[in-house]
Design a protein around this motif. Structure first.
Motif, PDB file in Angstrom:
ATOM      1  N   VAL A  69       0.687  -1.807  -0.196  1.00  0.00           N
ATOM      2  CA  VAL A  69       0.182  -0.051  -0.140  1.00  0.00           C
ATOM      3  C   VAL A  69       0.975   0.766   0.006  1.00  0.00           C
ATOM      4  CG1 VAL A  69      -1.699   1.419   1.437  1.00  0.00           C
ATOM      5  CG2 VAL A  69      -2.150  -1.183   1.193  1.00  0.00           C
ATOM      6  N   TYR A  70       1.762   0.967   0.777  1.00  0.00           N
ATOM      7  CA  TYR A  70       2.721   2.278   1.039  1.00  0.00           C
ATOM      8  C   TYR A  70       3.694   2.604  -0.266  1.00  0.00           C
ATOM      9  CZ  TYR A  70       1.172   2.688   5.470  1.00  0.00           C
ATOM     10  OH  TYR A  70       0.994   2.767   7.295  1.00  0.00           O
ATOM     11  N   ARG A  71       3.961   1.531  -0.539  1.00  0.00           N
ATOM     12  CA  ARG A  71       5.243   1.492  -1.893  1.00  0.00           C
ATOM     13  C   ARG A  71       3.983   1.571  -3.626  1.00  0.00           C
ATOM     14  NH1 ARG A  71       9.190  -1.449  -3.363  1.00  0.00           N
ATOM     15  NH2 ARG A  71       8.919  -3.370  -1.820  1.00  0.00           N
ATOM     16  N   ALA A  72       2.518   2.214  -3.420  1.00  0.00           N
ATOM     17  CA  ALA A  72       2.047   2.581  -4.411  1.00  0.00           C
ATOM     18  C   ALA A  72       1.683   3.825  -4.598  1.00  0.00           C
ATOM     19  CB  ALA A  72       0.888   1.342  -4.371  1.00  0.00           C
ATOM     20  N   SER A  73       2.043   3.757  -2.543  1.00  0.00           N
ATOM     21  CA  SER A  73       1.309   5.279  -2.517  1.00  0.00           C
ATOM     22  C   SER A  73       2.371   6.381  -2.800  1.00  0.00           C
ATOM     23  CB  SER A  73       0.795   5.681  -0.721  1.00  0.00           C
ATOM     24  OG  SER A  73      -0.162   5.054  -0.910  1.00  0.00           O
ATOM     25  N   TYR A  74       3.238   5.806  -2.761  1.00  0.00           N
ATOM     26  CA  TYR A  74       5.197   6.692  -3.195  1.00  0.00           C
ATOM     27  C   TYR A  74       5.444   6.580  -4.529  1.00  0.00           C
ATOM     28  CZ  TYR A  74      10.311   6.906  -3.810  1.00  0.00           C
ATOM     29  OH  TYR A  74      11.501   7.057  -4.017  1.00  0.00           O
ATOM     30  N   LEU A  75       4.408   5.238  -4.997  1.00  0.00           N
ATOM     31  CA  LEU A  75       5.237   5.412  -6.894  1.00  0.00           C
ATOM     32  C   LEU A  75       4.001   6.289  -7.132  1.00  0.00           C
ATOM     33  CD1 LEU A  75       5.293   1.662  -7.046  1.00  0.00           C
ATOM     34  CD2 LEU A  75       7.338   3.519  -7.680  1.00  0.00           C
ATOM     35  N   LYS A  76       3.250   6.580  -6.626  1.00  0.00           N
ATOM     36  CA  LYS A  76       1.746   8.130  -6.738  1.00  0.00           C
ATOM     37  C   LYS A  76       2.371   9.074  -6.608  1.00  0.00           C
ATOM     38  CE  LYS A  76      -1.780   7.902  -5.375  1.00  0.00           C
ATOM     39  NZ  LYS A  76      -1.747   8.927  -4.697  1.00  0.00           N
ATOM     40  N   GLU A  77       3.636   9.369  -5.564  1.00  0.00           N
ATOM     41  CA  GLU A  77       3.481  10.318  -5.071  1.00  0.00           C
ATOM     42  C   GLU A  77       4.720  11.103  -5.886  1.00  0.00           C
ATOM     43  OE1 GLU A  77       2.376  13.430  -2.899  1.00  0.00           O
ATOM     44  OE2 GLU A  77       0.492  12.151  -2.628  1.00  0.00           O
ATOM     45  N   MET A  78       5.116  10.201  -6.560  1.00  0.00           N
ATOM     46  CA  MET A  78       6.807  10.561  -7.533  1.00  0.00           C
ATOM     47  C   MET A  78       6.080  10.793  -8.755  1.00  0.00           C
ATOM     48  SD  MET A  78       8.558  11.081  -4.584  1.00  0.00           S
ATOM     49  CE  MET A  78      10.219  11.237  -5.753  1.00  0.00           C
ATOM     50  N   GLY A  79       4.784  10.693  -9.417  1.00  0.00           N
ATOM     51  CA  GLY A  79       4.515  10.310 -10.721  1.00  0.00           C
ATOM     52  C   GLY A  79       4.933   9.563 -11.787  1.00  0.00           C
ATOM     53  N   ARG A  80       5.339   8.333 -11.417  1.00  0.00           N
ATOM     54  CA  ARG A  80       5.691   7.075 -11.573  1.00  0.00           C
ATOM     55  C   ARG A  80       4.072   6.142 -11.803  1.00  0.00           C
ATOM     56  NH1 ARG A  80      10.683   4.849  -7.999  1.00  0.00           N
ATOM     57  NH2 ARG A  80      11.858   7.193  -8.784  1.00  0.00           N
ATOM     58  N   PHE A  81       3.215   6.798 -11.938  1.00  0.00           N
ATOM     59  CA  PHE A  81       2.150   6.259 -12.170  1.00  0.00           C
ATOM     60  C   PHE A  81       1.836   5.086 -12.888  1.00  0.00           C
ATOM     61  CE2 PHE A  81       1.343  11.184 -12.604  1.00  0.00           C
ATOM     62  CZ  PHE A  81       1.278  11.539 -11.531  1.00  0.00           C
ATOM     63  N   ASP A  82       2.758   4.492 -14.606  1.00  0.00           N
ATOM     64  CA  ASP A  82       2.555   3.125 -14.614  1.00  0.00           C
ATOM     65  C   ASP A  82       2.955   2.120 -13.704  1.00  0.00           C
ATOM     66  OD1 ASP A  82       1.302   4.849 -17.093  1.00  0.00           O
ATOM     67  OD2 ASP A  82       2.871   4.747 -18.092  1.00  0.00           O
ATOM     68  N   LYS A  83       4.062   2.324 -12.941  1.00  0.00           N
ATOM     69  CA  LYS A  83       3.711   1.699 -11.952  1.00  0.00           C
ATOM     70  C   LYS A  83       3.940   1.206 -10.919  1.00  0.00           C
ATOM     71  CE  LYS A  83       9.376   1.428 -12.761  1.00  0.00           C
ATOM     72  NZ  LYS A  83       9.426   0.058 -13.660  1.00  0.00           N
ATOM     73  N   CYS A  84       2.952   2.700 -10.460  1.00  0.00           N
ATOM     74  CA  CYS A  84       1.575   2.341  -9.540  1.00  0.00           C
ATOM     75  C   CYS A  84       0.275   1.411  -9.922  1.00  0.00           C
ATOM     76  CB  CYS A  84       1.859   3.828  -9.040  1.00  0.00           C
ATOM     77  SG  CYS A  84      -0.238   3.968  -7.798  1.00  0.00           S
ATOM     78  N   LEU A  85      -0.012   1.833 -11.236  1.00  0.00           N
ATOM     79  CA  LEU A  85      -0.666   0.609 -11.262  1.00  0.00           C
ATOM     80  C   LEU A  85      -0.651  -0.688 -11.797  1.00  0.00           C
ATOM     81  CD1 LEU A  85      -3.760   1.211 -12.355  1.00  0.00           C
ATOM     82  CD2 LEU A  85      -2.962   1.173 -14.633  1.00  0.00           C
ATOM     83  N   GLN A  86       0.724  -1.289 -11.969  1.00  0.00           N
ATOM     84  CA  GLN A  86       1.484  -2.059 -12.627  1.00  0.00           C
ATOM     85  C   GLN A  86       1.582  -2.545 -11.021  1.00  0.00           C
ATOM     86  OE1 GLN A  86       4.903  -2.147 -14.310  1.00  0.00           O
ATOM     87  NE2 GLN A  86       4.898  -4.303 -14.376  1.00  0.00           N
ATOM     88  N   LEU A  87       1.041  -2.076 -10.116  1.00  0.00           N
ATOM     89  CA  LEU A  87       1.582  -2.500  -8.578  1.00  0.00           C
ATOM     90  C   LEU A  87       0.517  -2.954  -7.989  1.00  0.00           C
ATOM     91  CD1 LEU A  87       3.107  -3.546  -6.525  1.00  0.00           C
ATOM     92  CD2 LEU A  87       3.349  -1.461  -5.319  1.00  0.00           C
ATOM     93  N   LEU A  88      -0.023  -2.401  -8.299  1.00  0.00           N
ATOM     94  CA  LEU A  88      -1.379  -2.809  -7.625  1.00  0.00           C
ATOM     95  C   LEU A  88      -2.155  -3.071  -8.543  1.00  0.00           C
ATOM     96  CD1 LEU A  88      -3.061   1.310  -7.015  1.00  0.00           C
ATOM     97  CD2 LEU A  88      -2.412  -0.947  -5.404  1.00  0.00           C
TER      98      LEU A  88
END
Length: 1000
Positions: free
Chosen positions: A109-128
């Motif tokens: 959960v924290y990793r996805a939030s971190y990726l989103k905060e850093m603007g890495r939206f594709d990686k965030c969606l992939q992780l989720l």
């Protein structure tokens, strides 16, 4: 030009103020709501939960949450990875599968939030996409950790503008959490934040408010029993965004301030707060402060090590918008072009944000006459809106109003009319395809500020079409538009509690009244109907002294409603604190007082908070006393007929000046007729006005230039209506430049070309007409129940501090005020501020009153209770504030007056300080006085000066005394010498008490 497109600009997760009102919501624990340590432990034995390895992993989770809250993002990805690995590596004998996987997916959960905060939206969606199915497999469909994953996925879709998907995942999170014996309040806060923002972006404000209230409730009672300050601050930001979109700016500032209180210790949140307040200030026209705050926010963001580039883009976008409103179009274009290019490359999914950027840049191109480039951008935005917004979404109104500027530049007035009407339709509670000439009623309008801007452009288009086509029907339609807008202005003025925000209306309301004046006069010229001319005069009257009339209306409301004295005292105390704090802040900013920077910062925050408290107080008072609120909403009751019946007589004429920007109108109202002199405000006339004003205010007057131009100005303005004025007393109502030009000093004939250059022999207008001044014809009407019997004829009160031992220089603020006059005090040999003739001035005036008795003056002095003098050190501010002033018909001040403009306008009088007060009488202090005087005389320097404010006149001591209850004022426009002032005052009182008019 106000920023039309700011109100709905979609950033990663929110459509709010300055494009980023709630970006920091993603930084709160509510967005990364993993199961708490106690939740994980409940599925295992206490022994397992207390094992050192479990405690270590749990401690790291808390550390990650803490750092994400405060945006301490450096190295956080590594820490999250280590924590996830720790949970997976836990020995099966130490921790069961449920605890291990719950901890692991909490880290995800924290990793996805971190990726989103850093603007890495594709990686965030992939992780989720990978984590959610695995979490279901390992923990089941109802484990609270799954709610955390759903919350982040909801936030992701919100950021990308997929509102339906956002709501689906937020509701799934809420459903799971409510199944738990003890639902996680942080996670519930986050889910309701999502639904709040989704409703906000869909302009479903009722739904958004409902979820915002739920989020506030959960944030106030977090999982650990306390207040989740970061989460609560985020929700307050959302509420601010909703109020902002409804153009309720006082409530916007109120909730922004509440949000800042929750997060003030965090520099990132401080930057967001400053950016948001800058957005509000820009919208209400306070560009200098908006620019300063945005620069402070930018400085803070640049000092932080890990800030996503989207935040820098927002603050730079703000710069572009502010420069656009300041009409510095080259700078605005540079910022807006850079940010648009960045957004197209980095945030291609945020189409609405890109469209808003394009609209602003297109408007700038329009002002630079780059119409082809502007047209291209508008068409691109239109395609985005057609794909993303319903036909009558409120965001269309902002697009339409910017597009109207383009059509106006292209001379396509019918298209201007079409798009401004569409803008009006989109500002309605129930929008729909209305005809081009449809004018909604006040109660139908949702976005009042947008509607008012649309009315302005619509009325201007109708005027232009009347001129182009010669079709008088356009004049009738223009007057219908103006009438609808005037109703809206009255409602908006009643809604605002703070003068700070009432002033926001002046720009657009002035434009509406200008359209009304022009259309009515055009009809009069066509048909010769005096009713049209009367209508034009009434628009002019309504355009002036709005705040003075507001105070009259409020006083009337208070007279009719039995408000407790305690409430009146609280209000008065808040008003006084605001005024005094603002004055001190202005002096600190002037550089007159050393070591000011820290005090300025602290005082700015104090003033801001006081304004909010005052706005809250006024709203609660109106809610508690509905009768008071109803009277506040009563529209001003003014007409030419009432003025004639109640004020005018055969000897009196009202002369009202209206400056329409390109034209000047001089209305002359008599008991039985009305006339007007209309003239173009061309460069020739502007030069004459400037020359007369400079000669009247300069220390050395150019005699020939003054005589020539004072006569030319009379010939241009009043000579054409002189037959109507013949032999009459004039009540003069100035506007703009004429506030600084006393028409009494205009010359009705040329100066003699031979002989001595004597000012005493010049043919001044006042030799032909007694003249008095007022701020608006509406102020001349006596209230139906507000007339009070004047105090006794000979009642006289005077204050004369004298300052014979010099000004009280122990008060630093007094030094700053006197230094601000811009010249040394050379009225006395010592130059220390002494006024040696003030005491004799007031004593001799008192004796003039006493001499009207049958007894000798020396005897009357001993027994008279109707005259009173406060001399020397008895002449204190504290004594004045406690004085029963309404007992005196004549109130006289012989003291120092001051006025200066920079860094902010300040004007007032000086008395002696004491333990309670500093002796400086500012307009805010004068408002507190309870006068019932027929005449207040300000025998001091520059007491008639102030800062000219659109729609209000000169904001200074003179207006304040009128608000406090003075019926007439005698003021000065220049520096005065003490001996000459005494002689002049004695002559004035002697003539007045002999039976002559005050004006003569």
């Amino acid at each position: 030009m106000q920023n039309i497109s700011r109100g709905f600009v979609q950033t990663g997760i929110a459509a709010v103020i300055a494009g980023c009102l709630l970006l920091s919501c993603e930084s709160s624990s509510s967005d990364r709501a993993s199961p708490s340590r106690s939740t994980i432990a409940s599925e295992n034995t206490a022994l397992q939960a207390e094992h050192p390895a479990v405690q270590q992993a749990d401690s790291l989770l808390k550390q990650i949450s803490y750092r994400l809250k405060r945006r301490q993002l450096g190295g956080l990805d590594t820490l999250i990875e280590q924590t996830a690995a720790l949970y997976v590596a836990l020995d099966a004998g130490v921790a069961g599968d449920s605890l291990r996987w719950a901890g692991y997916f909490s880290a995800q959960v924290y990793r996805a939030s971190y990726l989103k905060e850093m603007g890495r939206f594709d990686k965030c969606l992939q992780l989720l996409g990978e984590a959610i199915p695995r979490a279901r497999e390992k923990l089941g469909d109802h484990h609270p950790v799954l709610a955390g994953l759903f919350n982040v996925k909801s936030a992701y879709f919100l950021q990308q503008g997929a509102l339906d998907s956002c709501k689906v995942y937020a509701r799934r999170a809420i459903a799971i959490l409510h199944e738990q014996p003890v639902p996680g309040k942080s996670a519930l806060t986050a889910a309701h934040q999502r639904l709040t923002l989704a409703g906000f972006q869909e302009f479903d404000f009722i739904e958004a408010m409902r979820h915002a209230d739920k989020a506030i409730e959960f944030a106030r009672h977090s999982d650990n029993g306390g207040v989740d300050s970061i989460a609560l601050g985020a929700v307050y930001n959302v509420r601010a965004g909703i109020h902002y979109s409804l153009q309720e700016y006082e409530q916007t500032i109120e909730f922004l301030e509440n949000a800042y209180r929750m997060t003030a210790a965090n520099p990132f949140w401080e930057a967001i707060y400053k950016m948001n307040v800058a957005g509000v200030l820009e919208e209400v026209g306070n560009m200098d402060e908006a620019l300063a705050l945005n620069r402070e926010a930018n400085k803070i963001l640049q000092s932080l090590q890990t800030v996503p580039p989207e935040y820098a883009s927002i603050v730079n976008y703000n710069f572009g918008i502010i420069f656009m409103d300041l009409e510095v179009y080259d700078s605005a274009a540079v910022y807006l072009e850079q940010i648009l290019d960045w957004r197209k490359r980095h945030t291609p999914l945020q189409e609405l944000l890109i469209a808003a950027n394009q609209n602003s840049l297109a408007y700038v191109y329009t002002q630079q006459n780059k119409l082809k480039a502007a047209q291209t951008l508008f068409e691109q935005s239109r395609r985005i809106y057609r794909n993303r917004l319903p036909a009558y979404h409120p965001e269309w109104s902002r697009y339409d109003l910017l597009r109207a500027a383009y059509y106006q530049a292209a001379g396509q007035w019918l298209k201007v009319l079409e798009v401004t009407q569409h803008a009006l339709n989109c500002a309605l509670l129930t929008p729909g395809p209305h005809p081009t000439e449809y004018n909604p009623g006040v109660d139908e309008i949702l976005l009042k500020g947008q509607a008012l801007k649309a009315f302005v452009r619509k009325s201007r288009a109708q005027l232009a079409l009347a001129e182009q086509t010669g079709n008088d029907a356009w004049l009738d339609r223009c007057l219908e538009t103006v009438a609808a807008a005037v109703q809206l202005i009255d409602r908006m003025r009643a809604d605002y509690q703070l003068a700070h925000f009432r002033r926001l209306l002046n720009l657009h309301s002035r434009s509406i009244y200008s359209s009304g004046v022009k259309a009515a006069i055009a009809r009069y010229r066509k048909y010769g109907n005096p009713a049209d001319l009367e209508g034009a005069f009434e628009f002019s009257s309504r355009s002036k002294a709005g705040m003075l009339r507001d105070i009259q209306r409020e006083l009337k409301a208070k007279q009719h409603v039995d408000l407790p004295d305690s409430l009146r005292q609280v209000e008065e105390a808040l008003q006084t604190r605001i005024w005094r704090s603002e004055v001190t802040l202005n002096l600190l900013q002037s550089g007159s007082i050393e070591d000011a920077p820290e005090r300025v910062k602290a005082l700015k925050e104090a003033v801001h908070l006081l304004r909010i408290r005052y706005g809250e107080f006024k709203r609660k008072m109106q809610q508690t006393f509905p009768a008071y609120r109803a009277l506040m909403y009563t529209a001003p009751d003014f007409s030419t007929g009432k003025l004639r019946r109640q004020v005018l007589n055969a000897e009196t004429a009202v002369v009202d000046v209206f400056n329409a920007g390109d034209s000047l109108y001089f209305f002359v109202v008599l008991p039985d007729t009305i006339g007007v002199n209309s003239l173009a405000l061309n460069e020739k006339l502007k030069t004459i006005l400037k020359t007369v004003r400079q000669n009247l205010t300069a220390e050395e007057i150019d005699y020939a230039a003054f005589c020539e131009n004072a006569y030319r100005l009379y010939r241009e303005t009043l000579y054409p209506v002189q037959p109507l004025l013949q032999g009459r007393r004039i009540i003069f109502i100035p506007d703009k430049s004429f506030y600084a030009i006393p028409i009494a000093a205009l010359l009705t004939g040329p100066a003699r070309r031979t002989g001595l250059k004597s000012y005493a022999d010049l043919p001044y207008l006042i030799r032909q007409h007694p003249i008095r001044y007022t701020y608006s014809a509406a102020l001349l009407l006596p209230g139906a129940d507000s007339a009070h019997a004047l105090p006794p004829e000979n009642s006289f009160l005077a204050y004369a501090p004298g300052f014979m031992d010099g000004l009280p220089l122990d008060a630093a603020i007094t030094e700053a005020v006197m230094a601000s006059t811009g010249r040394p005090d050379d009225r006395t040999p010592a130059g220390r501020g002494e006024l040696p003739f003030s005491e004799s001035e007031v004593k001799q005036i008192r004796d003039l009153f006493l001499s009207r008795s049958v007894l000798p003056v020396w005897l009357t002095r001993l027994f008279s209770r109707s005259t009173r003098l406060q001399l020397n050190r008895n002449s204190t501010e504290t004594r004045l504030l406690s004085e029963q002033l309404n007992r005196y018909r004549y109130v006289h001040f012989s003291t120092h007056g001051f006025f200066y403009k920079q860094p902010a306008p300040l004007a007032g009088l000086l008395l002696y300080p004491d333990a309670q007060n500093d002796g400086i009488i500012f307009p805010g202090d004068i408002y507190r006085l309870k006068l019932n005087a027929d005449l207040v005389v300000l025998s001091a320097c520059q007491t008639g000066l102030g800062e000219w404010e659109l729609g209000e006149g000169l904001m200074g001591p003179a207006q304040a005394f009128l608000q406090a209850g003075a019926n007439n004022l005698l003021v000065t426009l220049w520096q005065t010498e003490n001996r000459s002032a005494r002689d002049l005052m004695l002559t004035f009182y002697r003539e007045m008490l002999s039976g002559k008019r005050k004006e003569k």
